[in-house]
Write an enzyme that holds these catalytic residues in place. Structure first.
Site, PDB file in Angstrom:
ATOM      1  CD  GLU A 120      -2.990  -1.088   2.277  1.00 23.89           C
ATOM      2  OE1 GLU A 120      -2.848  -0.219   3.160  1.00 23.89           O
ATOM      3  OE2 GLU A 120      -3.919  -1.912   2.273  1.00 23.89           O
ATOM      4  CG  HIS A 234      -8.515   6.496   1.703  1.00 25.23           C
ATOM      5  ND1 HIS A 234      -8.640   6.191   0.366  1.00 25.23           N
ATOM      6  CD2 HIS A 234      -7.818   5.476   2.263  1.00 25.23           C
ATOM      7  CE1 HIS A 234      -8.048   5.028   0.139  1.00 25.23           C
ATOM      8  NE2 HIS A 234      -7.548   4.579   1.272  1.00 25.23           N
ATOM      9  NE  ARG A 279      -4.146   5.426   3.077  1.00 28.85           N
ATOM     10  CZ  ARG A 279      -4.702   4.609   3.963  1.00 28.85           C
ATOM     11  NH1 ARG A 279      -5.103   5.075   5.128  1.00 28.85           N
ATOM     12  NH2 ARG A 279      -4.856   3.332   3.690  1.00 28.85           N
ATOM     13  CG  HIS A 340      -9.626   6.737   5.913  1.00 28.81           C
ATOM     14  ND1 HIS A 340     -10.672   5.842   5.960  1.00 28.81           N
ATOM     15  CD2 HIS A 340      -8.490   5.994   6.001  1.00 28.81           C
ATOM     16  CE1 HIS A 340     -10.194   4.604   6.067  1.00 28.81           C
ATOM     17  NE2 HIS A 340      -8.880   4.680   6.109  1.00 28.81           N
ATOM     18  NE  ARG A 375      -4.288   5.474   9.086  1.00 29.48           N
ATOM     19  CZ  ARG A 375      -4.993   4.491   8.505  1.00 29.48           C
ATOM     20  NH1 ARG A 375      -4.846   3.242   8.915  1.00 29.48           N
ATOM     21  NH2 ARG A 375      -5.825   4.750   7.535  1.00 29.48           N
TER      22      ARG A 375
END
Length: 551
Positions: A120, A234, A279, A340, A375
């Protein structure tokens, strides 16, 4: 797990608030001799953890290492991660995976043997374990089953914690609405695992219960909040009029899905790392592209992943999209950024202790130091597991007084009319639109100051609403009867008030940090500043302040 009982007439060694991965693991990690009460405000023990699609990160592959996981996390956090917290996470992650496997979590495997790993955003290696695209549900279902087997534990759903009870320097209980009563419940310690507050924003991937309750209650009890300005947006939430903003997992892009603008160009071409950049970078690039072109969304084309892998690895995404008339096997999916995950929260140490004695926090409600300003994907579920383990292994310091159940006295019943629900809904929508517009992906001081003034007016109005004013006179020992059908109405008003106060805390922190970093982007201060490698800190009755990383 015990049967139903008189909640207010028992002494509890620990009360755990929240039934997501953090709360469930906390219940399993606490010493077995403790009487534990697990509370969730929803009727079916739902949580944001159950919605987690992508997976859980751990360095397990022969080409990976905890050192690489450490560096990826630190880089994503944009200078605000606490190194000791990140080191703890990455070193404990493999052991936590073993623990989940022993509990019965069925992660996907390659050929039925080796654990399957995907990649990811901002990970340098394939280290994200998954159970198709329902990893959170797979973990929470197993944990819930194990919690039911735990002795000396009682779980109560439809239980809304209204505020924390503090005596002197210690948190010693909660005010609770449950079973037709609003009363005070004494406990040896309170563990907040109530999740985040991204429902504050009009566009969010979060479930309705993510109203920031734990953050607001901890602040009012005197706990320090840290880095509340950092919210992760997100980049790929389903964007169909009338549909919930269902998350399209980043793992899809890790397996080959591609972002496209409506004219077919690449909306993230200028971002280093492209589709798999961090992100915050991808979300801002998409938002800027949409504004520049006047588009309401961009396309996410999942077809490059291949039909077989889509069917195997992303079945719930396919199902949800098809329910709204989109078949990802034959057409691209309309997506746009949405709020998100909240990186900031209640400040904790490595044992999940807050700055208030007797009060612990873990999961999204907490600021453990792992996530910094942004994050790293799939670190949050692992953070829940690691800090739950730390909670169980740490110096557990319960209040010696919970063995004495406090005397109670009848108090005036609480009434909420169904007509007032229209007003509550309207106020909630207004707050959410305001925070999305003025304190979303792009922020600037004049807009945030305007939003702050509007929320201050609403906060004053809420303080004098009859649905909420009774709390100012309620003292430990009071028991207010409330009709079961009225509990849902009062819950809505409490959540609106929490939204308002959470919005004010967010705006204070976002105006305070005069730079752009990670999930916090200021149009009027677009550059990252060396001086601001510091945590913001908010505490009731004190001016907002900052503290350097590592202190």
């Amino acid at each position: 797990m015990t049967s139903d009982c008189g909640l207010f007439d028992q002494a509890w060694d620990a009360v755990v608030v929240g039934s997501g991965a953090a709360g469930l693991m906390a219940c399993l990690a606490l010493p077995p001799e403790l009487n534990v009460l697990l509370l969730t405000k929803d009727s079916r023990a739902r949580s944001a953890s159950r919605w987690a699609q992508g997976g859980i990160a751990a360095a397990l592959g022969p080409d990976d290492s905890t050192e690489a996981h450490f560096h990826d996390t630190m880089a994503a956090g944009a200078g605000l991660c606490e190194p000791t917290a990140v080191r703890l996470l990455v070193e404990q992650a493999p052991r936590c995976v073993e623990r989940l496997l022993s509990l019965g979590v069925g992660f996907d495997r390659q050929g039925g043997q080796q654990l399957s790993r995907t990649i990811e955003a901002a990970h340098s290696q394939r280290r994200v374990l998954h159970a198709a695209d329902q990893t959170g549900r797979a973990i929470v279902d197993v944990l819930q089953a194990r919690v039911r087997e735990r002795p000396r534990l009682h779980q109560h759903n439809d239980a809304v914690v209204l505020q924390l009870w503090r005596e002197g320097e210690r948190c010693c209980g909660v005010q609770l609405m449950a079973a037709g009563l609003i009363g005070w419940l004494r406990t040896g310690a309170v563990v907040l695992a109530s999740g985040g507050g991204c429902r504050l924003f009009a566009q969010t991937t979060n479930p309705p219960l993510a109203s920031g309750d734990g953050v607001v209650m901890a602040y009012r009890a005197g706990a320090v909040l840290r880095d509340l300005e950092f919210v992760q947006f997100h980049p790929t939430a389903l964007m169909i009029p009338g549909a919930p903003h269902f998350l399209i997992s980043e793992a899809a892009r890790g397996e080959g899905a591609v972002l496209r603008s409506l004219d077919g160009s690449d909306p993230v071409a200028a971002v280093g790392g492209g589709n798999l950049a961090s992100r915050d970078e991808v979300s801002r690039a998409l938002a800027e592209h949409m504004v520049r072109h006047g588009d309401a969304h961009v396309w996410l084309d999942l077809r490059p992943v291949g039909q077989e892998r889509l069917l195997q690895q992303f079945p719930s995404i396919l199902e949800r999209c098809r329910a709204w008339g989109i078949d990802p096997l034959t057409m691209p999916v309309p997506v746009a950024p949405a709020a998100h995950y909240w990186m900031g929260g209640v400040e904790t140490d490595l044992q999940a202790r807050t700055t208030v004695s007797g009060l612990y926090a873990l999961g999204e409600v907490a600021s453990s130091g792992v996530h910094g300003a942004n994050r790293l994907a799939s670190n949050s579920l692992m953070e829940c597991l690691v800090w739950a383990h730390q909670l169980g292994q740490g110096a557990w310091d319960p209040d010696p007084g919970p063995c004495v159940v406090p005397a109670h006295r009848p108090a005036a019943p609480v009434a909420v009319t169904s007509q007032s629900m229209v007003t509550a809904r309207q106020m909630g929508r207004r707050i959410r639109r305001l925070c999305w517009t003025m304190a979303g992906l792009n922020r600037q001081d004049d807009a945030m100051a305007m939003a702050q003034q509007q929320l201050q007016v609403l906060a004053h109005e809420l303080n004098h609403r009859p649905e909420l004013a009774w709390r100012q006179a309620s003292a430990p020992g009071d028991r207010h009867p409330i009709l079961p059908q009225t509990m849902g109405l009062l819950r809505r008003w409490v959540e609106v008030e929490h939204f308002c106060n959470l919005g004010l805390l967010l705006l204070e922190a976002a105006r305070f940090r005069r730079e752009s970093r990670g999930g916090h982007h200021r149009l009027d201060y677009p550059a990252q500043q060396t001086f601001w490698r510091r945590h913001s800190r908010q505490q009731q009755g004190q001016a907002i302040s900052s503290r350097p990383v590592g202190v």
